[in-house]
Scaffold this motif. Structure first.
Motif: not given
Length: 832
Positions: A134-139
């Motif tokens: 799983x991967x995400x961009x917090x911004x």
């Protein structure tokens, strides 16, 4: 050593964050101590000091963001421990606490982010031969997940700019994962956190759900709750596999040489927004591998090109802010007045774009119709309200005041009028008191400590009236106040406090309105980013004369007048054709250096990659199958820091290609086998080429100086010969930069060396040896028979050595044995 109360407080906070650099606020500075101080001093290149034997290094609080960014880029995590109360009389130890843990993968601060690059946090949960990722961009709130074979993890890592990887404690990835690694307890890798936030998501993918759960736990611990985070999307359509070496060889994002400036992304990037630029970058690294998705993109690019809208959309798109990351600041309370005005302009631009797209709806392909629908749902009323509310140009922060336009809030306007009247009264009082007292230099001033005052020089102190009260003595005079001035000052302070409160309340109300539209803004931002990327591809196609590729279900490659998209940017280019029919698996490309073999190979791979991105291609015509993987092994390279020589690195990469390629793959090999002896290199190159053609059956272009490989065309079906044409004219070689059928006659190596200006005596000696070789005379000593590097156990010399006992041999017997071993070695391993 006994610690002071402050240092005990520091130690307690550091114990809670042992893996982070702790910056501990002491007044106007963030200080680091002990090992952290040495790290900070080294990586920030600041002075390391000490106090009572304790190493320390500090940075100013007001510039902390800049220093924290530098530490994050060095791969460190940073915990900010701030003072949670103001210094006061009698307070010996202020309360402090960690207010934010910053890590390379959880950056949301605008100044720390590269606008054109995703900053991703990823989590991996391995089980057996598979893994959930799983991967995400917090911004921006983007969130994705998928399950895949563990062996494919390297390919996923190659196309994702992951800054930080979360892995289970004690687990070692089977491949190198670029970025910082963070170990977390296995208990974090559960779907519980995911389903508490997004019920039912990834129910059919338990490994991906566990990885997503660990990612959410970590985000909550470091950044907090992120309301703009979207539910995890499945990674999407099947994508073309490009390993890290292929990305470098084809110069997709970075040039191979430091002096180079042109990459595939730089050629394609005509985007007008940061969000579009990031999406285009993702498309370059992850072209599609399903024909339906590719054709949808091509239809959209074609429609924009034919309608001329690619040019008309450039201006309104250029007015759009980075909407996905602005949503992140909405969620974390980091909006500025400028952000609100930028949002209003973006929504206005979205309305204009929507109107322009409406003209196409009758003929618009599916992709553009969906984008038009999403953009048409932009909240126009919010744009009107923001534009009416925020002054233009806006101040950088709310603290500066004068954020809300006059006429937006009657109560605020009333307070501003009152404040203006009081300021006029104060100015009038200054003139009146100057006249009443006869003090010509009298002036009214203000500071934060004493408020408003009359300032009088020492020479005029005798004229000060008795109803004034002394406030402050100066070197050159004194300051006074009066009942009237104090009353006006109180009225002004009350009005200004009321203005500040109303401005803040109005601003926060606007922010809440924006927050209420966060879902709609997310959809609009995604649509604008995709439209921007598609428009960029359309503009490039129009400006550079690219054509739409055709896809076939047959294993056929036909390219007419193909060009290299980067090389043609810097020099005049000679186009070339390529035709590999359904039965052709391997093309052996021979010819001299500098004649264009490598460019031809790369341009073929780039044309295939561009086509599967959904882009038009630099060719007059292109008919292609849909490839599942593109592999390139181009030129000599090494990996000495990893313990691999040039030849070993070459063989490792060749092995990965042979294991990973399928009949649907495209393989580009250039000069394989040059890192060892001529004989070894040639037989290995031949064996690899033969295996690709006959066992795997993928489309392969194999450039080589081993003209002996051209014999494969007579020995194996599906092999053809091509050559880079060159001619000799008056003793000089002339490169034609044309790829033609057949085998190259000569390599022209001495001629190329002359172009490189080698000394003439070296060239004469080389030409003499070459002439003798071509006549059949031995210009070099014959190759001696030698034992193989990795000898087999059944070699007769080894058998003889195992049978003998050196302790029982007489000198004569030892000499006789030596002769027999030499004779056996000369006869070869088949003799006994």
């Amino acid at each position: 050593m006994e610690l002071t109360p402050v240092m005990r407080q520091y130690r307690e906070l550091k114990a809670r964050h042992p893996d982070a650099v702790l910056l501990f606020q002491l007044g106007d500075f963030y200080e680091a101590f002990f090992e952290d101080a040495e790290t900070v001093a080294r990586d920030l290149e600041i002075i390391l000091t000490s106090r009572e034997g304790v190493p320390m290094a500090g940075v100013p609080v007001r510039k902390a963001d800049l220093y924290v960014q530098r530490l994050l880029r060095k791969g460190h995590k940073v915990a900010l421990a701030s003072q949670l109360e103001r210094p006061g009389q009698g307070k010996k130890l202020l309360k402090r606490g960690v207010v934010r843990v910053l890590t390379p993968g959880t950056m949301i601060e605008e100044g720390a982010l590269d606008s054109g690059l995703d900053v991703l946090l990823a989590a991996v949960w391995p089980r057996g031969e598979r893994a959930g990722v799983a991967w995400a961009e917090a911004a921006s709130g983007g969130f994705w997940a998928e399950e895949l074979p563990l062996g494919e993890l390297a390919h996923l890592a190659a196309r994702l700019p992951v800054a930080e990887w979360i892995v289970p404690e004690g687990w070692r990835p089977p491949v190198e994962l670029p970025g910082v690694g963070t170990e977390r307890p296995e208990a974090d890798f559960s779907s519980a956190a995911l389903h508490a936030r997004f019920p039912g998501e990834l129910g059919d993918a338990p490994l991906a759900a566990a990885a997503a759960g660990a990612l959410l736990v970590y985000l909550t611990a470091t950044v907090g709750d992120l309301p703009h985070l979207r539910p995890p999307a499945r990674a999407g359509e099947e994508t073309l596999v490009l390993d890290a070496f292929t990305q470098r060889s084809l110069e997709l994002l970075t040039p191979l040489r430091a002096e180079g400036a042109v990459t595939l992304l730089s050629v394609l990037d005509r985007t007008k927004t940061a969000m579009g630029r990031r999406l285009l970058r993702r498309w370059v690294l992850a072209p599609l591998a399903r024909r339906e998705g590719i054709e949808r993109r091509l239809d959209a690019v074609d429609c924009l090109l034919q309608s001329g809208l690619d040019d008309a959309l450039a201006r309104p798109l250029g007015s759009c802010c980075d909407l996905p990351r602005l949503r992140g600041r909405v969620a974390t309370g980091g909006l500025s007045p400028g952000d609100l005005l930028a949002l209003a302009r973006t929504l206005d631009a979205a309305a204009e774009i929507g109107e322009r797209l409406k003209d196409l709806l009758a003929v618009a392909p599916e992709e553009l119709a969906a984008l038009s629908d999403a953009i048409g749902k932009a909240p126009a009323e919010l744009a009107d309200d923001l534009r009416r509310a925020i002054v233009d140009p806006p101040p950088p922060t709310l603290d500066g005041g004068d954020v809300i336009r006059e006429g937006y809030d009657p109560a605020l306007d009333s307070l501003r009028r009152e404040a203006g009247e009081v300021r006029e009264a104060i100015a009038g009082l200054e003139a009146a008191e100057r006249a009443r007292t006869g003090i010509p230099s009298l002036k009214v001033g203000y500071n934060r400590v004493f408020g408003y005052y009359f300032e009088v020089t020492r020479s005029q102190l005798a004229k000060v009236p008795s109803d004034w009260r002394r406030r402050q003595s100066l070197t050159g005079g004194e300051r006074f106040t009066s009942a009237e001035l104090a009353s006006l000052a109180d009225r002004l302070a009350a009005a200004e406090d009321g203005i500040a409160k109303l401005e803040r309340d109005t601003f926060l109300s606007l922010c809440r309105r924006v927050e209420g539209e966060i879902g709609a803004l997310g959809a609009v931002g995604e649509a604008l980013a995709e439209l921007d990327a598609l428009r960029s591809l359309s503009e490039v196609a129009r400006r550079k004369g690219y054509t739409r590729p055709r896809f076939t279900d047959r294993a056929v490659v036909r390219i007419r007048e193909g060009r290299h998209p980067m090389v043609e940017e810097v020099t005049q280019f000679v186009p070339n054709d390529l035709e590999l029919g359904e039965g052709v698996k391997l093309a052996v490309v021979t010819g001299p250096n500098m004649a264009g073999k490598s460019v031809f190979l790369r341009q073929t791979a780039l044309i295939a990659l561009l086509a599967q991105m959904g882009s038009f291609v630099p060719a007059k015509e292109a008919e292609l199958p849909v490839f599942d993987r593109i592999y390139t092994r181009v030129g000599a390279s090494d990996a000495l820091t990893g313990g691999l020589s040039t030849f070993m690195a070459e063989m490792v990469e060749a092995g990965a290609i042979l294991r990973g390629a399928t009949p649907r793959s495209l393989v580009i090999l250039d000069e394989l086998g040059r890192g060892t002896s001529t004989h070894d290199g040639m037989v290995l190159a031949r064996a690899i080429a033969r295996h690709l053609a006959m066992e795997i059956g993928c489309k392969t272009l194999f450039a080589t100086h081993y003209r002996e490989l051209a014999r494969l065309a007579d020995e194996a079906p599906g092999v053809v010969n091509l050559h880079a044409a060159a001619r000799e004219w008056k003793g000089e070689v002339v490169f034609l930069y044309r790829i033609l059928p057949g085998v190259g006659e000569r390599s022209y190596g001495v001629h190329v060396a002359r172009l490189a200006q080698l000394p003439e005596e070296v060239l004469r000696e080389a030409q003499r040896a070459l002439d003798e070789l071509e006549k059949g005379a031995p210009a070099l000593p014959p190759r001696e028979k030698e034992l193989p590097l990795f000898a087999t156990d059944d070699h007769p010399v080894l058998k003889e050595l195992r049978r003998m006992d050196p302790d029982r041999l007489t000198p004569f017997e030892a000499l006789d044995l030596l002769y027999r071993l030499k004779e056996c070695l000369e006869r070869g391993p088949g003799a006994e």
